[in-house]
Design a protein around this motif. Structure first.
Motif, short mmCIF file in Angstrom:
data_model
loop_
_atom_site.label_atom_id
_atom_site.label_comp_id
_atom_site.label_asym_id
_atom_site.label_seq_id
_atom_site.Cartn_x
_atom_site.Cartn_y
_atom_site.Cartn_z
N ASN A 238 4.24 4.10 -4.26
CA ASN A 238 3.76 4.61 -2.93
C ASN A 238 5.02 5.58 -2.27
OD1 ASN A 238 1.10 3.62 -3.01
ND2 ASN A 238 2.08 1.86 -2.69
N ASN A 239 5.92 6.22 -2.97
CA ASN A 239 6.84 6.95 -2.65
C ASN A 239 7.16 8.11 -3.63
OD1 ASN A 239 8.30 5.28 -0.37
ND2 ASN A 239 8.97 3.85 -2.02
N TRP A 253 -1.42 8.72 0.86
CA TRP A 253 -1.50 7.38 1.55
C TRP A 253 0.17 6.62 1.69
CZ3 TRP A 253 -1.74 2.34 -1.10
CH2 TRP A 253 -1.90 1.28 -0.39
N ASP A 254 0.20 6.04 2.73
CA ASP A 254 1.59 5.59 2.87
C ASP A 254 1.79 4.17 2.09
OD1 ASP A 254 0.46 3.58 4.59
OD2 ASP A 254 1.06 4.96 6.50
N GLY A 255 0.97 3.61 1.74
CA GLY A 255 0.83 2.19 0.91
C GLY A 255 0.99 0.93 2.11
N LYS A 256 0.89 1.29 3.42
CA LYS A 256 0.95 0.34 4.31
C LYS A 256 -0.25 0.27 5.07
CE LYS A 256 5.84 0.19 4.06
NZ LYS A 256 7.08 0.96 4.78
N THR A 257 -0.60 1.33 5.56
CA THR A 257 -1.70 1.55 6.68
C THR A 257 -3.01 2.54 6.26
OG1 THR A 257 -0.75 3.68 7.55
CG2 THR A 257 0.26 1.87 8.37
N ILE A 276 -5.81 -3.84 1.97
CA ILE A 276 -4.46 -3.12 1.53
C ILE A 276 -3.61 -4.31 1.12
CG2 ILE A 276 -2.43 -2.29 2.30
CD1 ILE A 276 -3.98 -0.64 4.22
N GLU A 277 -3.15 -4.45 0.18
CA GLU A 277 -2.45 -5.89 -0.60
C GLU A 277 -1.63 -5.51 -1.50
OE1 GLU A 277 -5.42 -8.11 -2.57
OE2 GLU A 277 -6.43 -8.88 -0.78
N ASP A 278 -0.39 -5.69 -1.12
CA ASP A 278 0.83 -5.55 -1.99
C ASP A 278 0.94 -3.82 -2.39
OD1 ASP A 278 3.12 -6.02 -3.48
OD2 ASP A 278 2.23 -6.34 -5.11
N GLY A 279 0.74 -2.95 -1.38
CA GLY A 279 0.91 -1.65 -1.81
C GLY A 279 -0.19 -1.15 -2.49
N LYS A 451 -3.01 3.56 -5.91
CA LYS A 451 -2.01 3.39 -5.44
C LYS A 451 -1.33 4.72 -5.78
CE LYS A 451 0.53 1.70 -9.33
NZ LYS A 451 1.73 0.66 -9.81
#
Length: 458
Positions: A238-239, A253-257, A276-279, A451
């Motif tokens: 997610n980067n 998607w920012d992986g968190k919200t 949302i679980e573990d990215g 992801k």
């Protein structure tokens, strides 16, 4: 008496030093190193792609540049997953090279093009030696632009020493004992090791050399011999990688919200059905019914020409999809929002794989109900990640699965319109021909994780 005591203490200290030194040497000797080069032949190696010359000279493997040939790779015939490797090399200052790890060559990927992680050899002024590059795939994953100590560690016209650790999803490198790169990435878990001789330009003289020696590897309990590293790890999950930032990619998607997403028929994100679980962005299982729980989610923005990448992981028998050019106003009733769909499906266990107006058009990576994906597509097993990529520009669309193109078509063409007319979409006006639309992740009642959702506007 004091003299005797002093002599005793000195001798004891010397004995301790000798004992300690022997212990360290013994520990090093006990490490289960195996040589990858026997010093007399290239048994256990084979050459792929280019036609650069490889030869043995003493205890060295020597690679020599050749004109009019692509990148060449001397690869191990064995694949390696978790390992620690060390080697020495000496390179001509005008060359570029690298050591491939966990790399692959398959007929489906660019006719056998070698691809995978590369530990860079860069004698140029840039000095990114021991950085991590993704050959023929994503480009730079971990450069040395923020690591001047490692940049300065390279020795021009001399032998350089690399240590490479590949343990689980973590890759670590050292150059001449200096920490160089620390990467967390799960793209490839296993593959061959290769020594690269880079292609040369038309203006370059052939015959330049790179030499490797002392190539050794630990594959038995390598975690036991891993070294600590103080460099912060860059996690690609997610980067955006350096190469992606440079070429204009954006995270969808920012992986968190839930920022940037809403329900397909809501003005907010669904309050159930998605977690949302573990990215990972996960649609939960509710028995396989379409859009009956949380429902589909769509981007808050619309897109016209774009390249989209999404990693997905399905469960057994799962059904889902990635839709594009979605018009959320088309279907306000039951079921999913309407748009072109990159099908996500367990072909082996879901009955949809045998359905559809056109044979095979509901299988994984197909254009749902319209065009079948290449049946020889590369599919990772249930529980492992696969990567979907959709490229749409000037109404020409391509679907990729795990970096391999599996179909292409032209939106709005006579052939496309005929397919629509013969499908379940014939009653939806303008289907598939809208100038722009939302991106959608489908809730089809089966557990599917997503992801690394990224887009590049073209």
């Amino acid at each position: 008496m004091n003299t005797i005591v002093s002599k005793y203490l000195v001798l004891s200290a010397l004995g301790l030093l000798v004992f300690t030194g022997c212990k360290n040497e013994s520990e090093t000797a006990d490490e289960p190193w195996q040589s990858l080069f026997n010093g007399t032949s290239l048994d256990g190696w084979k050459q792929l792609n280019g036609k650069a010359a490889y030869r043995i000279e003493g205890d060295e493997i020597v690679g020599t540049t050749v004109a009019n040939t692509p990148n060449s790779f001397l690869t191990t015939t064995q694949d390696y997953g978790d390992f620690i490797m060390e080697l020495d090399y000496k390179v001509d200052p005008s060359m570029n090279s690298g050591i491939q790890i966990r790399s692959l060559s398959t007929p489906k990927f660019r006719n056998g093009r070698v691809h995978g992680y590369q530990i860079e050899i860069d004698p140029s002024e840039r000095a990114w030696s021991a950085g991590i590059y993704d050959e023929a795939r994503r480009g730079w994953l971990y450069s040395l632009e923020n690591n001047p100590k490692a940049q300065q560690a390279f020795k021009q016209n001399e032998w350089n020493h690399y240590r490479v650790e590949a343990l689980g999803d973590t890759l670590k490198t050292w150059i001449n004992g200096i920490e160089a790169a620390h990467l967390v990435d799960d793209q490839t878990a296993s593959g061959f090791i290769a020594l690269q001789v880079h292609a040369i330009g038309a203006e370059d003289e052939p015959g330049k050399e790179i030499r490797w020696k002392n190539i050794k590897i630990i594959t038995k309990n390598p975690q036991q011999y891993s070294k600590q590293m103080s460099l912060p790890a860059f996690n690609t999950k997610n980067n955006l990688t350096q190469a992606e930032v440079a070429s204009g990619w954006q995270l969808l998607w920012d992986g968190k919200t839930t920022e940037g997403w809403r329900g397909g028929k809501l003005d907010h994100f669904p309050e159930k059905g998605w977690v949302i679980e573990d990215g990972e962005l996960i649609v939960l299982s509710t028995g396989g019914e379409e859009s009956a729980a949380g429902g589909d989610i769509v981007t808050t923005e619309q897109y016209q020409d774009f390249e989209l990448k999404v990693d997905f992981k399905i469960t057994e028998g799962a059904n889902s999809g990635i839709k594009y050019y979605v018009d959320t106003e088309l279907n306000k009733g039951e079921g999913s929002s309407i748009g072109l769909e990159y099908q996500i499906l367990d072909d082996a266990h879901h009955p949809d794989a045998k359905l559809g107006n056109h044979e095979g058009s509901r299988t994984l990576a197909s254009l749902y109900d319209l065009i079948q994906a290449d049946p020889n597509k590369p599919v990772n097993p249930i529980g492992e990640w696969n990567t979907a990529r959709i490229v749409s520009k000037n109404k020409h669309v391509e679907h990729y699965l795990n970096d391999v193109k599996v179909l292409e078509y032209d939106r709005g063409s006579d052939a496309f319109l005929q397919l629509v007319e013969e499908s379940k979409y014939k009653d939806w006006p303008g289907f598939g021909t809208f100038e722009k639309g939302n991106i959608l992740l489908q809730d089809h009642g089966d557990r599917v994780a997503f992801k690394n959702i990224k887009i590049k506007v073209l």
